[in-house]
Design a protein around this motif. Sequence first.
Motif, short mmCIF file in Angstrom:
data_model
loop_
_atom_site.label_atom_id
_atom_site.label_comp_id
_atom_site.label_asym_id
_atom_site.label_seq_id
_atom_site.Cartn_x
_atom_site.Cartn_y
_atom_site.Cartn_z
N VAL A 130 0.85 -1.19 0.00
CA VAL A 130 0.00 0.00 0.00
C VAL A 130 0.89 1.24 0.00
O VAL A 130 1.83 1.34 0.79
N ILE A 131 0.60 2.16 -0.89
CA ILE A 131 1.37 3.41 -1.01
C ILE A 131 0.41 4.57 -0.94
O ILE A 131 -0.54 4.66 -1.73
N ALA A 132 0.62 5.46 0.02
CA ALA A 132 -0.20 6.66 0.14
C ALA A 132 0.55 7.84 -0.43
O ALA A 132 1.74 8.03 -0.16
N ASN A 133 -0.14 8.62 -1.25
CA ASN A 133 0.42 9.84 -1.86
C ASN A 133 1.54 9.55 -2.84
O ASN A 133 2.47 10.35 -3.00
N VAL A 179 12.88 19.98 1.79
CA VAL A 179 11.71 20.82 2.04
C VAL A 179 11.64 21.12 3.53
O VAL A 179 12.21 20.41 4.35
N THR A 180 10.93 22.19 3.88
CA THR A 180 10.78 22.57 5.28
C THR A 180 9.38 22.29 5.82
O THR A 180 9.08 22.61 6.96
N THR A 181 8.52 21.72 4.99
CA THR A 181 7.24 21.19 5.44
C THR A 181 7.21 19.71 5.10
O THR A 181 7.82 19.28 4.12
N SER A 182 6.49 18.93 5.87
CA SER A 182 6.56 17.48 5.76
C SER A 182 6.13 16.98 4.37
O SER A 182 5.07 17.36 3.87
N PRO A 183 6.94 16.10 3.75
CA PRO A 183 6.48 15.41 2.55
C PRO A 183 5.29 14.51 2.89
O PRO A 183 4.94 14.34 4.06
N LYS A 184 4.73 13.87 1.88
CA LYS A 184 3.49 13.13 2.09
C LYS A 184 3.60 11.63 1.82
O LYS A 184 2.67 10.89 2.09
N LEU A 185 4.71 11.17 1.29
CA LEU A 185 4.80 9.78 0.85
C LEU A 185 4.88 8.82 2.03
O LEU A 185 5.80 8.89 2.84
N LEU A 186 3.92 7.90 2.12
CA LEU A 186 3.86 6.85 3.14
C LEU A 186 3.74 5.51 2.45
O LEU A 186 3.01 5.37 1.46
N THR A 187 4.44 4.50 2.97
CA THR A 187 4.37 3.17 2.36
C THR A 187 4.24 2.10 3.43
O THR A 187 4.74 2.25 4.54
N THR A 248 10.54 4.77 -2.82
CA THR A 248 9.29 4.27 -2.24
C THR A 248 9.58 3.30 -1.10
O THR A 248 8.90 3.31 -0.09
N TYR A 249 10.62 2.48 -1.25
CA TYR A 249 11.01 1.53 -0.20
C TYR A 249 12.49 1.67 0.10
O TYR A 249 13.26 2.21 -0.71
N ARG A 250 12.89 1.18 1.28
CA ARG A 250 14.27 1.35 1.73
C ARG A 250 15.27 0.87 0.68
O ARG A 250 15.14 -0.21 0.13
N ALA A 251 16.24 1.75 0.41
CA ALA A 251 17.31 1.45 -0.56
C ALA A 251 16.74 0.98 -1.89
O ALA A 251 17.33 0.14 -2.57
#
Length: 405
Positions: A130-133, A179-187, A248-251
């Motif tokens: 599942v990938i959000a944003n 960036v100085t505001t939080s990115p949105k990518l969640l996995t 999207t995923y580690r390394a």
Amino acid sequence: MKKIEGKGILSLLFFCICFCGCEKEGLQEKTRQLYIQLSMPESIHVETKGTGDTKPVLGGVEVQNVWIVQFKVNDDDNKSTGSCLKALYVPQSGISKSTDENQDGLIVNLKTGGDTDISKFTADNSLFYVIANGSRAMLTNEGSDDVMYSLTVNELAEITESKLKAKTVLIGTSEKPFVTTSPKLLTSEPFYYTPTNEGVIKVRAQMFRAFAKIKVNITSVSPGLFTLDETSGSASVKIYNLPKNMATYRAGGTNEKTYPATDDVVKGAFNMTVDQITTPNQTVSREFYMAENLRGLGKSATQQGKNQNENGPGSESDKLAGCTYIELTGTYKYDPSHTDGVKVKYTFYLGGNFTNDYNIARDYSYDITFRIAGPNSADVRVEITDGNVAIFDEVDVIKNIIVDF
């Protein structure tokens, strides 16, 4: 540095998921509603949203879209075949706040129905991501951002686990990769689904932020006064060696200890503006977010040695190539009333400790404090926290380390 685990995990709850497939073992296909619940405990870094805010927000991150990707798993060894069975894009219009006080979080509503219903998933042994944003364009150029879309057979044939994990998203801009505001990518972590006759499953899948948070605190210790150099009229901190993209995923889904390649790390310098220090004992702070930068372990046994090229983790002549560091330049006055001062520069390489760790990990928060006590010394303190911890307490803090730059 101690990694804090487990007090309130950022999670995505697949709650009462009902998968509809063709006839299986004599059982008729049943039409049910498929929905997922995204949940996360309140964090001290998350501002409480007003009651009038109707946008779906998870842990301070506005959820604009969700990809749900299903891979076939061999029945014998429960390992993925790499064959993508389904990839469904859900726009923000399909995501809403939960109205059930016992189900805090967000609901993704997917109605299942007739034979052409695009929200159906096959009832096979499966592995889900599942990938959000991630944005629609992450996996397809078809459809539109505000309409649910399921990949076609030809598009699915191009998707493998390794390709999905290797997907990247630009952080900031190519000229300023932070960036100085939080990115949105969640996995999510990958998780398995095994069909049952009940037609209902409950699965918890841990989610991760695909970026690191860095907080820089600078204090000028009395009686002297340290002031930062200014760029275009504003005090600033310089940041060097930042990756261009968030994986999207580690390394990128690999087991590599070094990621990304140095060619994908931009040298800089990148200026981050901060408030100017005007009085002794004043502290100024600023946060920024960056992509993970895994450079490995070096050879130094001291803080001073971490800045030296021969102790870096690299194998080339420039052993510190690609390693992220912060540079403070300014003027130190032994007394604030003095007209002139001493030009100074303090450099600190980020990582998991003060000596030989140059890794900036995704989903971790790094809180760095510089206490400038003189032209040749600074007390540097760092807190490193697992980003999934809801309340940042019991953090292992390294204190009173006097560093000569």
